[in-house]
Motif scaffolding. Structure first.
Motif, PDB file in Angstrom:
ATOM      1  N   PHE A 139       6.842   6.087  26.198  1.00  0.00           N
ATOM      2  CA  PHE A 139       7.224   6.147  27.443  1.00  0.00           C
ATOM      3  C   PHE A 139       6.496   5.388  28.176  1.00  0.00           C
ATOM      4  CE2 PHE A 139       7.917   7.833  31.482  1.00  0.00           C
ATOM      5  CZ  PHE A 139       9.004   7.638  31.966  1.00  0.00           C
ATOM      6  N   LEU A 140       5.176   5.563  28.252  1.00  0.00           N
ATOM      7  CA  LEU A 140       4.180   5.113  29.068  1.00  0.00           C
ATOM      8  C   LEU A 140       4.130   3.414  29.179  1.00  0.00           C
ATOM      9  CD1 LEU A 140       1.067   7.525  28.967  1.00  0.00           C
ATOM     10  CD2 LEU A 140       3.060   7.375  30.630  1.00  0.00           C
ATOM     11  N   ALA A 141       4.584   3.023  27.937  1.00  0.00           N
ATOM     12  CA  ALA A 141       4.528   1.502  27.691  1.00  0.00           C
ATOM     13  C   ALA A 141       5.812   0.947  27.954  1.00  0.00           C
ATOM     14  CB  ALA A 141       3.990   1.291  26.302  1.00  0.00           C
ATOM     15  N   SER A 142       6.754   1.640  28.253  1.00  0.00           N
ATOM     16  CA  SER A 142       8.054   1.143  28.373  1.00  0.00           C
ATOM     17  C   SER A 142       8.336   0.535  29.682  1.00  0.00           C
ATOM     18  CB  SER A 142       9.210   2.233  28.288  1.00  0.00           C
ATOM     19  OG  SER A 142       8.949   3.371  29.450  1.00  0.00           O
ATOM     20  N   ALA A 143       7.427  -0.549  29.921  1.00  0.00           N
ATOM     21  CA  ALA A 143       7.889  -1.257  31.263  1.00  0.00           C
ATOM     22  C   ALA A 143       9.107  -1.918  31.260  1.00  0.00           C
ATOM     23  CB  ALA A 143       6.640  -2.433  31.154  1.00  0.00           C
ATOM     24  N   GLY A 144       9.976  -1.976  30.353  1.00  0.00           N
ATOM     25  CA  GLY A 144      11.182  -2.762  30.255  1.00  0.00           C
ATOM     26  C   GLY A 144      12.201  -1.562  30.003  1.00  0.00           C
ATOM     27  N   TYR A 145      13.154  -2.072  29.730  1.00  0.00           N
ATOM     28  CA  TYR A 145      14.509  -1.052  29.733  1.00  0.00           C
ATOM     29  C   TYR A 145      14.481  -0.955  28.124  1.00  0.00           C
ATOM     30  CZ  TYR A 145      15.268  -1.411  34.463  1.00  0.00           C
ATOM     31  OH  TYR A 145      15.024  -1.254  35.925  1.00  0.00           O
ATOM     32  N   GLY A 146      15.402   0.142  27.864  1.00  0.00           N
ATOM     33  CA  GLY A 146      15.782   0.531  26.511  1.00  0.00           C
ATOM     34  C   GLY A 146      16.882  -0.020  26.019  1.00  0.00           C
ATOM     35  N   ASP A 147      17.159   0.518  24.562  1.00  0.00           N
ATOM     36  CA  ASP A 147      18.478   0.150  23.984  1.00  0.00           C
ATOM     37  C   ASP A 147      19.761   0.855  24.796  1.00  0.00           C
ATOM     38  OD1 ASP A 147      20.537  -0.082  22.189  1.00  0.00           O
ATOM     39  OD2 ASP A 147      19.079  -0.116  20.711  1.00  0.00           O
ATOM     40  N   PRO A 148      20.803  -0.110  25.158  1.00  0.00           N
ATOM     41  CA  PRO A 148      22.047   0.694  25.777  1.00  0.00           C
ATOM     42  C   PRO A 148      22.667   1.677  24.579  1.00  0.00           C
ATOM     43  CG  PRO A 148      22.439  -1.505  25.232  1.00  0.00           C
ATOM     44  CD  PRO A 148      20.860  -1.443  24.924  1.00  0.00           C
ATOM     45  N   ARG A 149      22.240   1.680  23.371  1.00  0.00           N
ATOM     46  CA  ARG A 149      22.770   2.475  22.588  1.00  0.00           C
ATOM     47  C   ARG A 149      22.020   3.877  22.580  1.00  0.00           C
ATOM     48  NH1 ARG A 149      22.220  -0.670  17.037  1.00  0.00           N
ATOM     49  NH2 ARG A 149      20.213  -1.133  18.245  1.00  0.00           N
ATOM     50  N   GLY A 150      21.064   3.938  23.329  1.00  0.00           N
ATOM     51  CA  GLY A 150      20.114   5.115  23.292  1.00  0.00           C
ATOM     52  C   GLY A 150      18.902   5.195  22.573  1.00  0.00           C
ATOM     53  N   ASN A 151      17.788   5.982  22.815  1.00  0.00           N
ATOM     54  CA  ASN A 151      16.665   6.153  22.282  1.00  0.00           C
ATOM     55  C   ASN A 151      16.845   6.101  20.629  1.00  0.00           C
ATOM     56  OD1 ASN A 151      14.921   8.017  20.966  1.00  0.00           O
ATOM     57  ND2 ASN A 151      13.722   7.936  22.778  1.00  0.00           N
ATOM     58  N   LEU A 152      16.298   5.480  19.914  1.00  0.00           N
ATOM     59  CA  LEU A 152      16.333   5.474  18.443  1.00  0.00           C
ATOM     60  C   LEU A 152      16.203   6.812  17.739  1.00  0.00           C
ATOM     61  CD1 LEU A 152      17.050   3.783  15.952  1.00  0.00           C
ATOM     62  CD2 LEU A 152      14.578   3.189  15.845  1.00  0.00           C
ATOM     63  N   ALA A 153      15.125   7.391  18.285  1.00  0.00           N
ATOM     64  CA  ALA A 153      14.721   8.460  17.626  1.00  0.00           C
ATOM     65  C   ALA A 153      15.988   9.550  17.927  1.00  0.00           C
ATOM     66  CB  ALA A 153      13.554   9.395  18.419  1.00  0.00           C
ATOM     67  N   LEU A 154      16.633   9.505  18.929  1.00  0.00           N
ATOM     68  CA  LEU A 154      17.668  10.589  19.254  1.00  0.00           C
ATOM     69  C   LEU A 154      18.914  10.033  18.131  1.00  0.00           C
ATOM     70  CD1 LEU A 154      19.081  12.983  20.457  1.00  0.00           C
ATOM     71  CD2 LEU A 154      19.523  11.562  22.528  1.00  0.00           C
ATOM     72  N   ARG A 155      19.159   8.812  18.003  1.00  0.00           N
ATOM     73  CA  ARG A 155      20.332   8.392  17.425  1.00  0.00           C
ATOM     74  C   ARG A 155      20.019   8.588  15.798  1.00  0.00           C
ATOM     75  NH1 ARG A 155      20.749   2.808  17.351  1.00  0.00           N
ATOM     76  NH2 ARG A 155      18.953   2.608  18.486  1.00  0.00           N
ATOM     77  N   ARG A 156      18.656   8.543  15.420  1.00  0.00           N
ATOM     78  CA  ARG A 156      18.506   9.023  14.026  1.00  0.00           C
ATOM     79  C   ARG A 156      18.684  10.583  13.758  1.00  0.00           C
ATOM     80  NH1 ARG A 156      15.581   5.124  11.327  1.00  0.00           N
ATOM     81  NH2 ARG A 156      14.876   3.586  12.704  1.00  0.00           N
ATOM     82  N   ALA A 157      17.999  11.164  15.050  1.00  0.00           N
ATOM     83  CA  ALA A 157      17.978  12.699  14.721  1.00  0.00           C
ATOM     84  C   ALA A 157      19.549  13.069  14.527  1.00  0.00           C
ATOM     85  CB  ALA A 157      17.437  13.430  15.952  1.00  0.00           C
ATOM     86  N   LEU A 158      20.237  12.699  15.596  1.00  0.00           N
ATOM     87  CA  LEU A 158      21.769  12.880  15.634  1.00  0.00           C
ATOM     88  C   LEU A 158      22.651  12.463  14.254  1.00  0.00           C
ATOM     89  CD1 LEU A 158      22.972  11.960  19.232  1.00  0.00           C
ATOM     90  CD2 LEU A 158      23.041  14.094  18.089  1.00  0.00           C
ATOM     91  N   ALA A 159      22.323  11.371  13.808  1.00  0.00           N
ATOM     92  CA  ALA A 159      22.638  10.983  12.589  1.00  0.00           C
ATOM     93  C   ALA A 159      22.479  11.770  11.393  1.00  0.00           C
ATOM     94  CB  ALA A 159      22.154   9.449  12.199  1.00  0.00           C
TER      95      ALA A 159
END
Lengths: 482, 482
Positions: A139-159
């Motif tokens: 998060f600290l390094a996220s100077a830019g924007y993220g994936d419009p599909r959502g955070n990958l960790a959450l997509r993996r956890a949901l999957a």
């Protein structure tokens, strides 16, 4: 006339009216000490039942904005304390328990349409996970924007959660994280129908889904629901007649609002029908976690072959609290890409730390533990509500004990107006949602209430049933004495 | 051919291609040890420059997904460790510093389009406020849903903040809280134009705004920008010729991407023009807090009379971190109601605890203190970037020191291709956004870079400028030696 009625369709009219009046007070156009119009006069000018105006006045009186002076009328309160203005005292959704926020209305009660109890959610765990996510290098390094599909960790956890718990064999690439299921429905409609094409929906059904489909440019057409759920034969007739019908939206696990589970035969028929007519299936599985009797029924999407277009929609809001807005959609890549691209245009991306925090709660088992705990509590509340209803009303009402979910569908005697009863109950401080909220056409409104039991403790449920009994309409008595 | 190019328009092609390849690896269709097609072959089949394919391969190689074996080719890495898969290693926005997330790419650097530095935000304060909000009675009792306009406390806090800081005399009733400014732009377009009508936008300008307008059904037409900002005379001509032109979108404080401030005379002309032609003004004031020289210029919306339709859009994401998604819109009630109703249909409401937490940070002064601190830091970074650019490039480039904001607009010699330079820089591990990203028509792309300086510390800025110098194209040398 100073007071106008705001046009929001989704909530009881008296709440809209109360909001309009409050707005005038906040703007200073209605000042402390000002007299409000008589209820008869205002009702006439706004073309409302006088009961509705009464209910709005009483709501604001209970909240301390208005003062009723017997035989003189209703006035804006003189002592409008600033602290009251500092919190949202007028509920803008019918389900919102202003009662419990505002001490001046402690006696009023809201029966939601089926929302979870935010008091039992794992607050400390979520707060800790959120703090951790805010401090994480990613998060600290996220100077830019993220994936419009959502955070990958959450997509993996949901999957992996959906694969384990619901038999949806899926990977992070098939998952789109949305704000809540509302956004998932809007995006789904945009991905599977063109503007002007038709989506079939359950009726009675879920009006906010219809609103999302219309916002996406779709037309919405109702299909009846019976004790087996969506009437698939009726849908088949529609599909034959209507070439512009391109999708069907349904809530097969616990139909909203009637709570019935779509039967196995109908599920198979529906898949066959979807295949024959190229219909996309938008499956809203909003309360899969809450099944009290037997195993949860697996989603339709888990059984659909690859040649079908399904969009499976779920939500963590029902698991945690309605104010925690995380939903998701599962669909094949071609559909998901369209949804993600539209999502970027309307909302760019989600909140990174919140998404990361929820991923952690899924991965470390907190969410599963919470689901088990909530299931126990809500089952007890369901049973208590059922007991109270039976004790109080006996044969005058009927219901089928819901096999799961957060609400019960209470059918009244057809001679009784659920809407009038609800207005009377509201005037006495009890909010309850009558059948008219769930139909496309008021003329088809079932005489029934949807009663959410999950968000109230057992004492409050008892109090609610008492209130319901006290505000029973004369017609009920008539009907019973026939 | 196994590898296809995903169609996302907003990001560099090589990033899309890298994402596509990664997807194939994640799905198992490209397995450890598999050979990738030669760059020439793949470039031909996808109709891309070979440089682009090279850049994608190099990006994935740096991240450890691919291994380049001299004179043999490029292969999927044998040792794909699970921990690499557990974080989002491919940046999906050009600005995302995968570099700093993934240790295998520590040498690569991303120049954002102007995002704040998440490392300096008040993490502990936000985490505390979030925890407090989760435990607050108002949240615990929120069995139902909230106001689609956003938490009242946050609307009040924003209204008073905007009144104090920006001269917008406004109340909570005029404020709609959105997820980020992206959603505010989408809703604004839906509220002020009908599908098929036109919105004039700055060109070069902000492509995600265009995407949001198009998602709302509007057509988008470009108006040139010069050293005074939007060319209002050009807009006047358009307005006369185009009856379907109903709104203008602009970023008057620091024009995106060129950073110029709209001159006072043009502001007055614009208001007059809007009045004469009934144009709505969508004012995106995304970085109002960041003014280093002199006072911030007050928003156009603060000077617009009541007869004009303005939608003023702002964001807290630029103040805190791009992953914290809170934006807002200020408009008169008729417009705001339309926006709120559409918002409910697409997204119901915001996250209650996050909104409450941010309200607290505004009310207790944390946000203002943070803005002061960030201003100091970003000003120093701007100055450092300017020094480095001057030292390294001298007369070969030109820029106007931005009076505020988070980015600098670097103009190249017109004989130099900014896009080719950016691709070469990317291949060497430096992401920078060339002018072509900011135009409706690639033929009008200015030979320039937008360089965000806020998210990188001074050492990284120096490193970035060094990288830029090392990847300078031969054409630059030519141009300088003419």
């Amino acid at each position: 006339m100073l007071i106008e009625l705001s046009e929001d369709g989704g909530r009881p009219i008296f709440i809209n009216l109360a909001s309009s009046i409050l707005r005038e007070i906040e703007r200073g156009r209605l000042k402390p000490g000002d007299a409000l119009p008589g209820t008869r006069v205002l009702a006439k000018s706004l073309k409302l039942h006088r009961n509705t105006v009464d209910a709005a006045y009483q709501e604001l009186t209970m909240q301390g904005w208005l003062v009723a002076e017997p035989s003189r009328g209703t006035f804006v309160a003189h002592d409008l304390p600033e602290f009251k203005r500092a919190s949202d005292t007028v509920p803008v959704r019918p389900q919102q328990p202003a009662a419990e926020i505002n001490t001046t209305t402690r006696s009023s009660l809201h029966l939601s349409d089926g929302t979870p109890d935010a008091r039992i959610m794992p607050h400390a765990d979520l707060a800790r996970a959120f703090r951790r996510a805010l401090g994480a290098p990613a998060f600290l390094a996220s100077a830019g924007y993220g994936d419009p599909r959502g955070n990958l960790a959450l997509r993996r956890a949901l999957a992996s959660y959906l694969t384990d718990e619901r038999g949806l064999v899926t990977s992070s690439n098939d998952v789109l994280v949305t704000r809540g299921s509302q956004m998932a429905l809007f995006l789904a409609a945009g991905a599977v129908v063109e503007p002007g094409q038709m989506i079939a929906v359950e009726e009675p059904g879920y009006p906010l889904a219809w609103a999302s489909f219309r916002a996406a440019g779709a037309r919405v057409i109702g299909v009846p629901v019976d004790a087996q759920g969506l009437d698939v034969d009726h849908l088949a007739g529609l599909a034959r007649r209507e070439p512009s019908l391109k999708a069907v939206y349904l809530t097969p696990h616990h139909q909203y609002p009637t709570t019935v589970t779509l039967g196995a035969g109908r599920r198979l028929k529906l898949l066959e029908l979807a295949r024959r007519h190229g219909l996309a299936i938008i499956e809203d599985d909003y309360d899969q976690e809450y099944r009290f009797e037997g195993r949860p029924v697996l989603p339709i999407a888990a059984r659909a072959e690859a040649d079908l277009s399904t969009v499976y929609v779920g939500s963590l809001s029902k698991l945690l609290a309605p104010g925690i807005r995380i939903g998701y959609a599962v669909a094949k890549p071609a559909i998901l890409r369209r949804m993600a691209s539209q999502r970027e245009a309307i909302d760019r991306q989600g909140d990174l730390p919140l998404e990361q925090a929820l991923a952690d709660l899924i991965d470390d088992g907190t969410l599963r533990r919470h689901a088990r705990k909530a299931r126990r509590i809500y089952q007890a509340r369901r049973d208590r509500l059922a007991e109270e209803l039976t004790r109080e009303f006996g044969q005058a009402v009927s219901f089928t004990l819901p096999a799961g979910g957060l609400a019960l569908w209470l059918r009244l005697d057809p001679a009784v107006s659920a809407e009038a009863w609800a207005e009377r109950a509201a005037a006495a401080g009890l909010m309850v949602m009558p059948g008219v909220h769930f139909t496309l056409d008021a003329a088809r409104a079932p005489e029934a209430f949807r009663i959410g039991y999950a968000s109230l403790d057992e004492a409050s449920l008892r109090r609610a049933v008492d209130q319901l009994a006290r505000t029973r309409m004369p017609a009920t008595t008539q009907a019973r004495s026939r």
